[in-house]
Design an enzyme around this catalytic site. Structure first.
Site, PDB file in Angstrom:
ATOM      1  N   ASP A 134      28.661 -18.182 -10.901  1.00 57.10           N
ATOM      2  CA  ASP A 134      28.488 -16.816 -11.405  1.00 57.10           C
ATOM      3  C   ASP A 134      29.619 -15.878 -11.039  1.00 57.10           C
ATOM      4  O   ASP A 134      29.438 -14.666 -11.007  1.00 57.10           O
ATOM      5  CB  ASP A 134      27.174 -16.256 -10.855  1.00 57.10           C
ATOM      6  CG  ASP A 134      27.132 -16.297  -9.332  1.00 57.10           C
ATOM      7  OD1 ASP A 134      28.191 -16.445  -8.718  1.00 57.10           O
ATOM      8  OD2 ASP A 134      26.025 -16.176  -8.763  1.00 57.10           O
ATOM      9  N   GLU A 186      25.278 -25.269 -12.135  1.00 52.14           N
ATOM     10  CA  GLU A 186      24.441 -24.213 -11.527  1.00 52.14           C
ATOM     11  C   GLU A 186      24.069 -23.171 -12.588  1.00 52.14           C
ATOM     12  O   GLU A 186      24.180 -21.958 -12.393  1.00 52.14           O
ATOM     13  CB  GLU A 186      25.105 -23.546 -10.315  1.00 52.14           C
ATOM     14  CG  GLU A 186      24.114 -22.866  -9.388  1.00 52.14           C
ATOM     15  CD  GLU A 186      24.776 -22.168  -8.200  1.00 52.14           C
ATOM     16  OE1 GLU A 186      25.241 -21.035  -8.354  1.00 52.14           O
ATOM     17  OE2 GLU A 186      24.820 -22.769  -7.109  1.00 52.14           O
ATOM     18  N   GLU A 246      27.452 -10.649 -10.642  1.00 50.68           N
ATOM     19  CA  GLU A 246      27.152 -12.075 -10.819  1.00 50.68           C
ATOM     20  C   GLU A 246      26.033 -12.342 -11.827  1.00 50.68           C
ATOM     21  O   GLU A 246      26.085 -13.342 -12.552  1.00 50.68           O
ATOM     22  CB  GLU A 246      26.796 -12.719  -9.464  1.00 50.68           C
ATOM     23  CG  GLU A 246      27.976 -12.846  -8.503  1.00 50.68           C
ATOM     24  CD  GLU A 246      28.272 -11.565  -7.734  1.00 50.68           C
ATOM     25  OE1 GLU A 246      27.499 -10.590  -7.847  1.00 50.68           O
ATOM     26  OE2 GLU A 246      29.307 -11.547  -7.030  1.00 50.68           O
ATOM     27  N   HIS A 304      28.479  -9.850   2.197  1.00 55.92           N
ATOM     28  CA  HIS A 304      29.684  -9.483   1.445  1.00 55.92           C
ATOM     29  C   HIS A 304      29.420  -8.913   0.053  1.00 55.92           C
ATOM     30  O   HIS A 304      30.322  -8.443  -0.618  1.00 55.92           O
ATOM     31  CB  HIS A 304      30.592 -10.712   1.283  1.00 55.92           C
ATOM     32  CG  HIS A 304      30.045 -11.771   0.370  1.00 55.92           C
ATOM     33  ND1 HIS A 304      30.260 -11.756  -0.994  1.00 55.92           N
ATOM     34  CD2 HIS A 304      29.284 -12.851   0.606  1.00 55.92           C
ATOM     35  CE1 HIS A 304      29.649 -12.790  -1.542  1.00 55.92           C
ATOM     36  NE2 HIS A 304      29.049 -13.482  -0.592  1.00 55.92           N
ATOM     37  N   ARG A 345      28.892  -7.114  -3.429  1.00 56.10           N
ATOM     38  CA  ARG A 345      29.380  -5.812  -3.918  1.00 56.10           C
ATOM     39  C   ARG A 345      28.284  -4.747  -3.935  1.00 56.10           C
ATOM     40  O   ARG A 345      28.524  -3.589  -3.603  1.00 56.10           O
ATOM     41  CB  ARG A 345      29.941  -5.975  -5.334  1.00 56.10           C
ATOM     42  CG  ARG A 345      31.411  -6.285  -5.361  1.00 56.10           C
ATOM     43  CD  ARG A 345      31.895  -6.444  -6.802  1.00 56.10           C
ATOM     44  NE  ARG A 345      33.333  -6.302  -6.895  1.00 56.10           N
ATOM     45  CZ  ARG A 345      34.222  -7.201  -6.469  1.00 56.10           C
ATOM     46  NH1 ARG A 345      33.819  -8.309  -5.897  1.00 56.10           N
ATOM     47  NH2 ARG A 345      35.517  -6.995  -6.597  1.00 56.10           N
ATOM     48  N   HIS A 354      34.097 -11.943   5.911  1.00 55.55           N
ATOM     49  CA  HIS A 354      34.675 -12.266   4.610  1.00 55.55           C
ATOM     50  C   HIS A 354      36.071 -11.650   4.558  1.00 55.55           C
ATOM     51  O   HIS A 354      36.341 -10.676   5.248  1.00 55.55           O
ATOM     52  CB  HIS A 354      33.767 -11.658   3.536  1.00 55.55           C
ATOM     53  CG  HIS A 354      33.944 -12.217   2.174  1.00 55.55           C
ATOM     54  ND1 HIS A 354      34.986 -11.851   1.357  1.00 55.55           N
ATOM     55  CD2 HIS A 354      33.217 -13.121   1.473  1.00 55.55           C
ATOM     56  CE1 HIS A 354      34.879 -12.503   0.206  1.00 55.55           C
ATOM     57  NE2 HIS A 354      33.810 -13.291   0.253  1.00 55.55           N
TER      58      HIS A 354
HETATM   59  C1  UD1 Z   1      33.918 -13.142  -4.972  1.00 61.41           C
HETATM   60  C2  UD1 Z   1      32.947 -13.206  -6.148  1.00 61.41           C
HETATM   61  C3  UD1 Z   1      31.507 -13.300  -5.657  1.00 61.41           C
HETATM   62  C4  UD1 Z   1      31.338 -14.435  -4.670  1.00 61.41           C
HETATM   63  C5  UD1 Z   1      32.376 -14.312  -3.552  1.00 61.41           C
HETATM   64  C6  UD1 Z   1      32.294 -15.523  -2.676  1.00 61.41           C
HETATM   65  C7  UD1 Z   1      33.424 -11.999  -8.232  1.00 61.41           C
HETATM   66  C8  UD1 Z   1      33.479 -10.691  -8.905  1.00 61.41           C
HETATM   67  N1  UD1 Z   1      33.078 -11.980  -6.925  1.00 61.41           N
HETATM   68  O1  UD1 Z   1      33.681 -11.907  -4.292  1.00 61.41           O
HETATM   69  O2  UD1 Z   1      30.659 -13.534  -6.760  1.00 61.41           O
HETATM   70  O3  UD1 Z   1      30.042 -14.385  -4.113  1.00 61.41           O
HETATM   71  O4  UD1 Z   1      33.688 -14.250  -4.129  1.00 61.41           O
HETATM   72  O5  UD1 Z   1      32.917 -15.310  -1.448  1.00 61.41           O
HETATM   73  O6  UD1 Z   1      33.718 -13.010  -8.826  1.00 61.41           O
HETATM   74  N2  UD1 Z   1      40.560 -11.868  -0.253  1.00 61.41           N
HETATM   75  C9  UD1 Z   1      41.577 -12.402   0.512  1.00 61.41           C
HETATM   76  N3  UD1 Z   1      41.636 -13.766   0.677  1.00 61.41           N
HETATM   77  C10 UD1 Z   1      40.718 -14.606   0.122  1.00 61.41           C
HETATM   78  C11 UD1 Z   1      39.683 -14.063  -0.634  1.00 61.41           C
HETATM   79  C12 UD1 Z   1      39.611 -12.690  -0.824  1.00 61.41           C
HETATM   80  O7  UD1 Z   1      42.424 -11.675   1.017  1.00 61.41           O
HETATM   81  O8  UD1 Z   1      40.816 -15.829   0.305  1.00 61.41           O
HETATM   82  C13 UD1 Z   1      40.481 -10.408  -0.433  1.00 61.41           C
HETATM   83  C14 UD1 Z   1      41.530  -9.860  -1.417  1.00 61.41           C
HETATM   84  O9  UD1 Z   1      41.940  -8.583  -0.999  1.00 61.41           O
HETATM   85  C15 UD1 Z   1      40.735  -9.751  -2.716  1.00 61.41           C
HETATM   86  C16 UD1 Z   1      39.409  -9.301  -2.173  1.00 61.41           C
HETATM   87  O10 UD1 Z   1      39.211 -10.057  -0.982  1.00 61.41           O
HETATM   88  O11 UD1 Z   1      41.312  -8.831  -3.627  1.00 61.41           O
HETATM   89  C17 UD1 Z   1      38.229  -9.475  -3.110  1.00 61.41           C
HETATM   90  O12 UD1 Z   1      38.131 -10.783  -3.647  1.00 61.41           O
HETATM   91  P1  UD1 Z   1      37.204 -11.011  -4.958  1.00 61.41           P
HETATM   92  O13 UD1 Z   1      37.251 -12.450  -5.312  1.00 61.41           O
HETATM   93  O14 UD1 Z   1      37.571 -10.031  -6.000  1.00 61.41           O
HETATM   94  O15 UD1 Z   1      35.755 -10.582  -4.469  1.00 61.41           O
HETATM   95  P2  UD1 Z   1      34.809 -11.224  -3.393  1.00 61.41           P
HETATM   96  O16 UD1 Z   1      34.134 -10.127  -2.687  1.00 61.41           O
HETATM   97  O17 UD1 Z   1      35.563 -12.223  -2.620  1.00 61.41           O
HETATM   98  N1  UDP Z   2      30.796 -20.470   4.267  1.00 63.75           N
HETATM   99  C1  UDP Z   2      31.851 -21.028   4.976  1.00 63.75           C
HETATM  100  N2  UDP Z   2      32.429 -20.281   5.980  1.00 63.75           N
HETATM  101  C2  UDP Z   2      32.018 -19.033   6.299  1.00 63.75           C
HETATM  102  C3  UDP Z   2      30.949 -18.472   5.543  1.00 63.75           C
HETATM  103  C4  UDP Z   2      30.368 -19.210   4.534  1.00 63.75           C
HETATM  104  O1  UDP Z   2      32.249 -22.156   4.721  1.00 63.75           O
HETATM  105  O2  UDP Z   2      32.579 -18.410   7.206  1.00 63.75           O
HETATM  106  C5  UDP Z   2      30.194 -21.250   3.156  1.00 63.75           C
HETATM  107  C6  UDP Z   2      28.685 -21.342   3.141  1.00 63.75           C
HETATM  108  O3  UDP Z   2      28.232 -22.466   3.875  1.00 63.75           O
HETATM  109  C7  UDP Z   2      28.369 -21.472   1.652  1.00 63.75           C
HETATM  110  C8  UDP Z   2      29.480 -20.695   1.010  1.00 63.75           C
HETATM  111  O4  UDP Z   2      30.523 -20.567   1.962  1.00 63.75           O
HETATM  112  O5  UDP Z   2      28.469 -22.811   1.190  1.00 63.75           O
HETATM  113  C9  UDP Z   2      28.970 -19.347   0.583  1.00 63.75           C
HETATM  114  O6  UDP Z   2      30.034 -18.543   0.232  1.00 63.75           O
HETATM  115  P1  UDP Z   2      29.899 -16.982   0.025  1.00 63.75           P
HETATM  116  O7  UDP Z   2      28.854 -16.440   0.916  1.00 63.75           O
HETATM  117  O8  UDP Z   2      31.288 -16.457   0.155  1.00 63.75           O
HETATM  118  O9  UDP Z   2      29.493 -16.858  -1.507  1.00 63.75           O
HETATM  119  P2  UDP Z   2      28.093 -16.865  -2.278  1.00 63.75           P
HETATM  120  O10 UDP Z   2      27.392 -18.146  -2.007  1.00 63.75           O
HETATM  121  O11 UDP Z   2      27.335 -15.666  -1.823  1.00 63.75           O
HETATM  122  O12 UDP Z   2      28.509 -16.712  -3.710  1.00 63.75           O
END
Ligand code: UD1
Ligand code: UDP
Length: 381
Positions: free
Chosen positions: A99, A121, A135, A209, A211, A242
């Site tokens: 999602d 999924e 999502e 984490h 939004r 995160h």
């Molecule tokens: C994203 C997904 C969310 C998912 C989550 C899993 C969308 C809109 N959001 O949210 O559905 O649950 O990932 O964790 O698709 N960043 C880093 N390094 C990384 C990852 C992120 O620096 O490896 C920082 C960057 O500044 C980036 C920001 O996090 O711009 C946001 O990342 P983004 O993928 O837009 O949103 P998430 O909150 O990670």
């Molecule tokens: N996870 C991980 N390290 C962490 C936190 C989470 O490997 O520090 C794993 C967790 O076991 C799960 C996945 O990341 O499989 C969940 O990711 P996240 O919470 O970022 O996204 P969501 O599932 O909410 O989309």
């Protein structure tokens, strides 16, 4: 020898990497397929940290991440990048997961080229487009334009049928996260992180984490955590942060100075699994963590107002506590202070609502049968 079935799998974020890795391994190990893994790079660090654990390498990395990126940026960059990939490398099937915005934009790129899209999924529904945001919309829209649906549970399949998706295109497979979890459990021992913690000190794990929780709801969650720690100074609260600066900064500011809070960078998957296993209970708004906690029979307080994974709540490992500090505190204190209640989570036979660890093998067979029926092709012969 007949032609191989060309499949591209797309992953963009940490949960997609963890949940697609077992399927990518299964597809790459099967001679019927020519499988490519396309990383959108929506996440950088967290995506490749997860893929590395499974020994899976991306064939292409679109590398689209920017600091504090917008949803528009992710959507347009992934749509263009996956589109260009498909134009130069036409595929028989494009597999997307879950999602995220990578999921939706990739599915759209496939749809625009009439490439069949398989949604892994599929069918999860909260029925509120604002929660989780964005999502819920991502998964509804992806399901609207997919061809094959890999529903993790019977309920998710029913959701799709109720929306008019033809029954023959929906398959109940289990969730591939359980494949990933079992694969990992078979390979981990005690981690350095846990070795550094006194064995007797009770541990609680917290991640948040989403939004829709940024700002006030996250502050409420942290206020509850602070209050629980004040009442139970023997506890240690482990908070893997995160990388997203928005929730990260709120959590760090709200819990700064709390004696028993340990912040870490995102943990590698095996470390995180070990910590889930060792914790008394988990507090999380994560989707994947709810599913894993259910398989580990670990109580999880779900820090959301509603969930698209009611199976966790119905079978009793998940307790939906929302983001109100009093409710979170009340439920956490019950878990801490009522041992028989806490133990009941581990003792009860709750079935395996999210799967048995064989979802990837099922998906591989379904895809083979689909192409065999479509064209009379005998895969891999
Ligand atoms: C994203 C997904 C969310 C998912 C989550 C899993 C969308 C809109 N959001 O949210 O559905 O649950 O990932 O964790 O698709 N960043 C880093 N390094 C990384 C990852 C992120 O620096 O490896 C920082 C960057 O500044 C980036 C920001 O996090 O711009 C946001 O990342 P983004 O993928 O837009 O949103 P998430 O909150 O990670
Ligand atoms: N996870 C991980 N390290 C962490 C936190 C989470 O490997 O520090 C794993 C967790 O076991 C799960 C996945 O990341 O499989 C969940 O990711 P996240 O919470 O970022 O996204 P969501 O599932 O909410 O989309």
């Amino acid at each position: 020898m007949t032609e191989k079935i060309k499949i591209a799998c797309v992953v963009g974020t940490r949960p997609e990497a963890i949940k697609m890795a077992p399927l990518v391994l299964a597809l790459k190990g099967d001679p019927a397929f020519e499988t490519s893994l396309l990383a959108s790079g929506q996440h950088t660090d967290m995506l490749f940290q997860a893929l590395d654990h499974f020994g899976v390498e991306a064939d292409v990395n679109l590398d689209i991440m920017k600091d504090s990126q917008t949803l528009d940026h992710i959507t347009t960059a992934v749509l263009g990048g996956v589109g260009r990939f498909l134009d130069s490398n036409p595929q028989d099937l494009l597999l997307v997961h879950g999602d995220t915005t990578t999921t939706l934009a990739s599915a759209l790129a496939g749809f625009y080229r009439k490439t069949p899209v398989g949604h892994v999924e599929a069918g999860l529904r909260s029925r509120d487009l604002t929660r989780p945001f964005p999502e819920e919309a991502n998964r509804v829209l992806t399901d609207r334009i997919s061809t094959l649906y890999f529903a993790p549970t019977p309920l998710s399949a029913e959701n799709l049928w109720a929306e008019g998706v033809g029954k023959p295109r929906v398959f109940v497979t289990g969730n591939t996260v359980i494949d990933a979890l079992f694969w990992t459990l078979a390979r981990i021992g005690e981690t350095d992180l846990l070795r550094g913690m006194p064995a007797r000190q009770p541990l609680v794990l917290m991640t948040a984490h989403r939004r829709e929780s940024w700002g006030k709801p996250l502050e409420e969650i942290c206020a509850a955590a602070r209050s629980i720690l004040e009442k139970h100074p023997e506890l240690r609260l482990l908070v893997p942060l995160h990388k997203n600066p928005a929730p990260r900064n709120t959590i760090m500011d709200a819990l700064r100075g709390c004696a028993n809070v340990v912040f870490t960078e995102p943990l590698g998957y095996p470390e995180f699994v070990a910590v889930m296993n060792r914790s008394l209970f988990i507090m999380s708004d994560s989707g994947g963590v709810q599913e894993e906690a259910s398989a580990l029979k670990k109580p999880v307080l779900i820090l959301r107002e509603l969930s698209e994974r009611p199976e966790a709540i119905e079978t009793g490992t998940g307790v939906l506590v929302g983001t109100d500090r009093n409710r979170i505190e009340r439920e956490a204190l019950r878990l801490l202070e009522d041992e028989s209640y806490r133990r009941s989570f581990a003792d009860a036979d709750r079935g395996a609502p999210f799967g048995d660890g064989n979802a990837s093998a099922r998906i591989v067979n379904i895809v083979k049968n689909y192409f065999a029926e479509q064209s009379g092709r005998v895969p891999g012969s």
